[in-house]
Scaffold this motif. Structure first.
Motif, PDB file in Angstrom:
ATOM      1  N   THR A 123       0.806  -1.181  -0.178  1.00  0.00           N
ATOM      2  CA  THR A 123       0.047   0.077  -0.015  1.00  0.00           C
ATOM      3  C   THR A 123       0.768   1.301  -0.172  1.00  0.00           C
ATOM      4  O   THR A 123       0.325   2.455   0.036  1.00  0.00           O
ATOM      5  CB  THR A 123      -0.969   0.053   1.189  1.00  0.00           C
ATOM      6  N   HIS A 129      -5.030   3.012  -1.257  1.00  0.00           N
ATOM      7  CA  HIS A 129      -6.042   2.160  -0.552  1.00  0.00           C
ATOM      8  C   HIS A 129      -6.931   1.316  -1.776  1.00  0.00           C
ATOM      9  O   HIS A 129      -6.953   1.990  -2.769  1.00  0.00           O
ATOM     10  CB  HIS A 129      -6.874   3.232   0.249  1.00  0.00           C
ATOM     11  N   GLU A 154     -10.167  -0.398  -2.896  1.00  0.00           N
ATOM     12  CA  GLU A 154     -11.573  -0.522  -2.423  1.00  0.00           C
ATOM     13  C   GLU A 154     -12.270  -1.025  -3.749  1.00  0.00           C
ATOM     14  O   GLU A 154     -12.434  -0.301  -4.826  1.00  0.00           O
ATOM     15  CB  GLU A 154     -12.130   1.097  -2.420  1.00  0.00           C
ATOM     16  N   VAL A 213      -4.046   8.016  -1.401  1.00  0.00           N
ATOM     17  CA  VAL A 213      -4.823   8.386  -0.315  1.00  0.00           C
ATOM     18  C   VAL A 213      -3.889   9.847   0.089  1.00  0.00           C
ATOM     19  O   VAL A 213      -4.634  10.789   0.216  1.00  0.00           O
ATOM     20  CB  VAL A 213      -4.731   7.500   0.887  1.00  0.00           C
TER      21      VAL A 213
END
Length: 128
Positions: free
Chosen positions: A90, A115, A117, A124
């Protein structure tokens, strides 16, 4: 904006742009990793693809950015080279080399957090 897809990718991968970052930027494919998203975002800065940069910013973070500011930053610099220093699932640490609007050499060093999703990677924030 006219983009020459017959050249090596802006992200420094040594692959052709049309086979590397372009499919992500035009929405034909999803970036499979945080690093792939980081590379495609660098390429998007190089070709002034503000819509892609906006779309790949985490929805909760978008209030901190504007498309016009993204476009201004992209256009005010000549993007020269991307160097990936370290990557985890990440986090991607990188250096982006560019010439500013006075043609002065600059290096942007950042640890970016991403991130995932629903199968989509998002930027981010970054630590400088």
């Amino acid at each position: 904006m006219t983009v020459n897809t017959d050249l090596k990718c802006y992200c420094g991968s040594e692959n052709m742009f049309s086979d590397c970052c372009e499919p992500y930027i035009i929405g034909a494919k999803k970036a499979p990793t945080a690093e792939a998203l980081m590379r495609s975002r660098y390429s998007a800065y190089a070709i002034h693809a503000a819509d892609y940069l906006w779309a790949t910013t985490a929805p909760k973070e978008r209030k901190n950015y504007s498309k016009s500011a993204i476009m201004d930053w992209a256009k005010s610099n000549q993007w020269l080279k991307l160097e990936i220093l370290n990557t985890t699932l990440t986090v991607v640490e990188f250096k982006a080399y560019y010439l500013d609007n006075r043609l002065k050499a600059q290096i942007h060093h950042e640890k970016s957090t991403f991130h995932n999703e629903d199968g989509n990677w998002y930027y981010v924030d970054g630590e400088y």
